[in-house]
Design a protein around this motif. Structure first.
Motif, PDB file in Angstrom:
ATOM      1  N   SER A 155     -33.492  17.660 -23.823  1.00 20.98           N
ATOM      2  CA  SER A 155     -33.099  19.015 -24.210  1.00 20.98           C
ATOM      3  C   SER A 155     -31.581  19.137 -24.266  1.00 20.98           C
ATOM      4  O   SER A 155     -30.849  18.289 -23.749  1.00 20.98           O
ATOM      5  N   LEU A 156     -31.148  20.211 -24.878  1.00 19.67           N
ATOM      6  CA  LEU A 156     -29.738  20.528 -24.966  1.00 19.67           C
ATOM      7  C   LEU A 156     -29.252  21.007 -23.602  1.00 19.67           C
ATOM      8  O   LEU A 156     -29.946  21.764 -22.925  1.00 19.67           O
ATOM      9  N   PHE A 157     -28.081  20.554 -23.191  1.00 19.69           N
ATOM     10  CA  PHE A 157     -27.487  21.033 -21.943  1.00 19.69           C
ATOM     11  C   PHE A 157     -27.183  22.517 -22.073  1.00 19.69           C
ATOM     12  O   PHE A 157     -26.739  22.993 -23.113  1.00 19.69           O
ATOM     13  N   ASN A 158     -27.421  23.269 -20.998  1.00 22.47           N
ATOM     14  CA  ASN A 158     -26.960  24.661 -20.932  1.00 22.47           C
ATOM     15  C   ASN A 158     -26.412  24.890 -19.531  1.00 22.47           C
ATOM     16  O   ASN A 158     -26.660  24.117 -18.603  1.00 22.47           O
ATOM     17  N   LEU A 159     -25.641  25.959 -19.381  1.00 20.00           N
ATOM     18  CA  LEU A 159     -24.926  26.207 -18.131  1.00 20.00           C
ATOM     19  C   LEU A 159     -25.835  26.344 -16.917  1.00 20.00           C
ATOM     20  O   LEU A 159     -25.396  26.094 -15.799  1.00 20.00           O
ATOM     21  N   SER A 160     -27.087  26.722 -17.111  1.00 21.81           N
ATOM     22  CA  SER A 160     -27.996  26.831 -15.968  1.00 21.81           C
ATOM     23  C   SER A 160     -28.253  25.464 -15.325  1.00 21.81           C
ATOM     24  O   SER A 160     -28.721  25.382 -14.193  1.00 21.81           O
ATOM     25  N   LEU A 161     -27.913  24.395 -16.049  1.00 17.32           N
ATOM     26  CA  LEU A 161     -28.118  23.031 -15.542  1.00 17.32           C
ATOM     27  C   LEU A 161     -26.842  22.430 -14.934  1.00 17.32           C
ATOM     28  O   LEU A 161     -26.832  21.264 -14.542  1.00 17.32           O
ATOM     29  N   ALA A 162     -25.778  23.221 -14.847  1.00 16.28           N
ATOM     30  CA  ALA A 162     -24.488  22.691 -14.389  1.00 16.28           C
ATOM     31  C   ALA A 162     -24.588  22.030 -13.013  1.00 16.28           C
ATOM     32  O   ALA A 162     -24.092  20.908 -12.820  1.00 16.28           O
ATOM     33  N   LYS A 163     -25.205  22.668 -12.051  1.00 18.52           N
ATOM     34  CA  LYS A 163     -25.289  22.114 -10.687  1.00 18.52           C
ATOM     35  C   LYS A 163     -26.124  20.832 -10.649  1.00 18.52           C
ATOM     36  O   LYS A 163     -25.643  19.812 -10.134  1.00 18.52           O
ATOM     37  N   PRO A 164     -27.361  20.819 -11.167  1.00 12.84           N
ATOM     38  CA  PRO A 164     -28.106  19.561 -11.111  1.00 12.84           C
ATOM     39  C   PRO A 164     -27.461  18.433 -11.921  1.00 12.84           C
ATOM     40  O   PRO A 164     -27.534  17.262 -11.525  1.00 12.84           O
ATOM     41  N   VAL A 165     -26.799  18.758 -13.019  1.00 11.44           N
ATOM     42  CA  VAL A 165     -26.129  17.732 -13.822  1.00 11.44           C
ATOM     43  C   VAL A 165     -24.932  17.168 -13.056  1.00 11.44           C
ATOM     44  O   VAL A 165     -24.747  15.947 -12.969  1.00 11.44           O
ATOM     45  N   THR A 166     -24.127  18.034 -12.478  1.00 14.86           N
ATOM     46  CA  THR A 166     -22.978  17.570 -11.692  1.00 14.86           C
ATOM     47  C   THR A 166     -23.440  16.724 -10.514  1.00 14.86           C
ATOM     48  O   THR A 166     -22.871  15.662 -10.227  1.00 14.86           O
ATOM     49  N   ASP A 167     -24.488  17.172  -9.835  1.00 17.72           N
ATOM     50  CA  ASP A 167     -25.046  16.390  -8.717  1.00 17.72           C
ATOM     51  C   ASP A 167     -25.527  15.019  -9.184  1.00 17.72           C
ATOM     52  O   ASP A 167     -25.318  14.020  -8.491  1.00 17.72           O
ATOM     53  N   LEU A 168     -26.157  14.971 -10.358  1.00 15.87           N
ATOM     54  CA  LEU A 168     -26.626  13.694 -10.903  1.00 15.87           C
ATOM     55  C   LEU A 168     -25.456  12.744 -11.109  1.00 15.87           C
ATOM     56  O   LEU A 168     -25.498  11.593 -10.669  1.00 15.87           O
ATOM     57  N   PHE A 169     -24.410  13.202 -11.778  1.00 12.04           N
ATOM     58  CA  PHE A 169     -23.253  12.342 -12.034  1.00 12.04           C
ATOM     59  C   PHE A 169     -22.638  11.858 -10.727  1.00 12.04           C
ATOM     60  O   PHE A 169     -22.326  10.673 -10.577  1.00 12.04           O
ATOM     61  N   GLU A 170     -22.473  12.759  -9.770  1.00  9.56           N
ATOM     62  CA  GLU A 170     -21.866  12.367  -8.496  1.00  9.56           C
ATOM     63  C   GLU A 170     -22.722  11.319  -7.784  1.00  9.56           C
ATOM     64  O   GLU A 170     -22.207  10.319  -7.275  1.00  9.56           O
ATOM     65  N   GLN A 171     -24.031  11.504  -7.775  1.00  6.46           N
ATOM     66  CA  GLN A 171     -24.916  10.560  -7.097  1.00  6.46           C
ATOM     67  C   GLN A 171     -24.935   9.201  -7.787  1.00  6.46           C
ATOM     68  O   GLN A 171     -24.838   8.165  -7.137  1.00  6.46           O
ATOM     69  N   VAL A 172     -25.056   9.204  -9.109  1.00  6.95           N
ATOM     70  CA  VAL A 172     -25.124   7.943  -9.854  1.00  6.95           C
ATOM     71  C   VAL A 172     -23.847   7.132  -9.662  1.00  6.95           C
ATOM     72  O   VAL A 172     -23.893   5.922  -9.398  1.00  6.95           O
ATOM     73  N   PHE A 173     -22.698   7.784  -9.773  1.00  7.22           N
ATOM     74  CA  PHE A 173     -21.445   7.047  -9.631  1.00  7.22           C
ATOM     75  C   PHE A 173     -21.164   6.690  -8.178  1.00  7.22           C
ATOM     76  O   PHE A 173     -20.534   5.659  -7.907  1.00  7.22           O
ATOM     77  N   SER A 174     -21.630   7.467  -7.227  1.00  2.45           N
ATOM     78  CA  SER A 174     -21.533   7.087  -5.808  1.00  2.45           C
ATOM     79  C   SER A 174     -22.364   5.838  -5.552  1.00  2.45           C
ATOM     80  O   SER A 174     -21.921   4.919  -4.853  1.00  2.45           O
TER      81      SER A 174
END
Length: 178
Positions: free
Chosen positions: A4-23
């Protein structure tokens, strides 16, 4: 899996995903850096200059990619693919390729001419990217790994050589990302 297309309601889970994957792959410090980058991309990039796509399974975000506008010294419409994250336990199953291919198809519909990325040629080559030189399209900053400067034409034309500087969105406009 749902794309799906990213929307602002997904900002927190998306940011958490990036932080976890790169950690997981690069250490907690790098995870924090990339998490902050994604927060900055989401909060500071004008809507017309950012397109994101999310992969989810059972309502959980398991992948995300962002394309942001690049300004080239030509009339070509260009976007850069950066960053990309696939949940650690989902990697190696083709999800990243599927998400990127989906995003590229959407960019074609928007009449984008060129998509650029800076990363692993072996991975991005699987989704149509080829190496370009900094003389062909100048990066916003000197590249630490010029072999990772990649692009693909979405218009069917050969990727042109473009003289002059390129510009990326403010969030990516830092030499440490290049």
């Amino acid at each position: 899996m749902k794309l799906s297309l990213f929307n602002l309601s997904l900002a927190k889970p998306v940011t958490d995903l990036f932080e976890q994957v790169f950690s997981d792959s690069e250490g907690a410090e790098e995870g924090k850096v990339i998490g902050d980058l994604v927060t900055n991309i989401i909060s500071s990039t004008p809507e017309q200059d950012l397109i994101g796509f999310v992969a989810s399974t059972n309502e959980q975000v398991v992948g995300c990619i962002f394309f942001s506008r690049m300004l080239l010294a030509s009339d070509d419409v260009a976007f850069i693919l950066s960053p990309v994250a696939i949940a650690t336990d989902q990697q190696g199953q083709g999800l990243g390729q599927q998400l990127i291919n989906h995003g590229i198809e959407q960019l074609k519909k928007l009449e984008v001419d060129i998509v650029i990325t800076y990363g692993d040629p072996n991975f991005y080559g699987k989704v149509g990217f080829t190496q370009i030189s900094e003389q062909q399209i100048e990066a916003p900053f000197k590249l630490g790994h010029p072999e990772g400067w990649l692009a693909q034409s979405l218009s069917g034309r050969t990727i042109p050589s473009i003289e002059g500087a390129s510009q990326c969105i403010a969030a990516l406009n830092k030499p440490e990302y290049w």
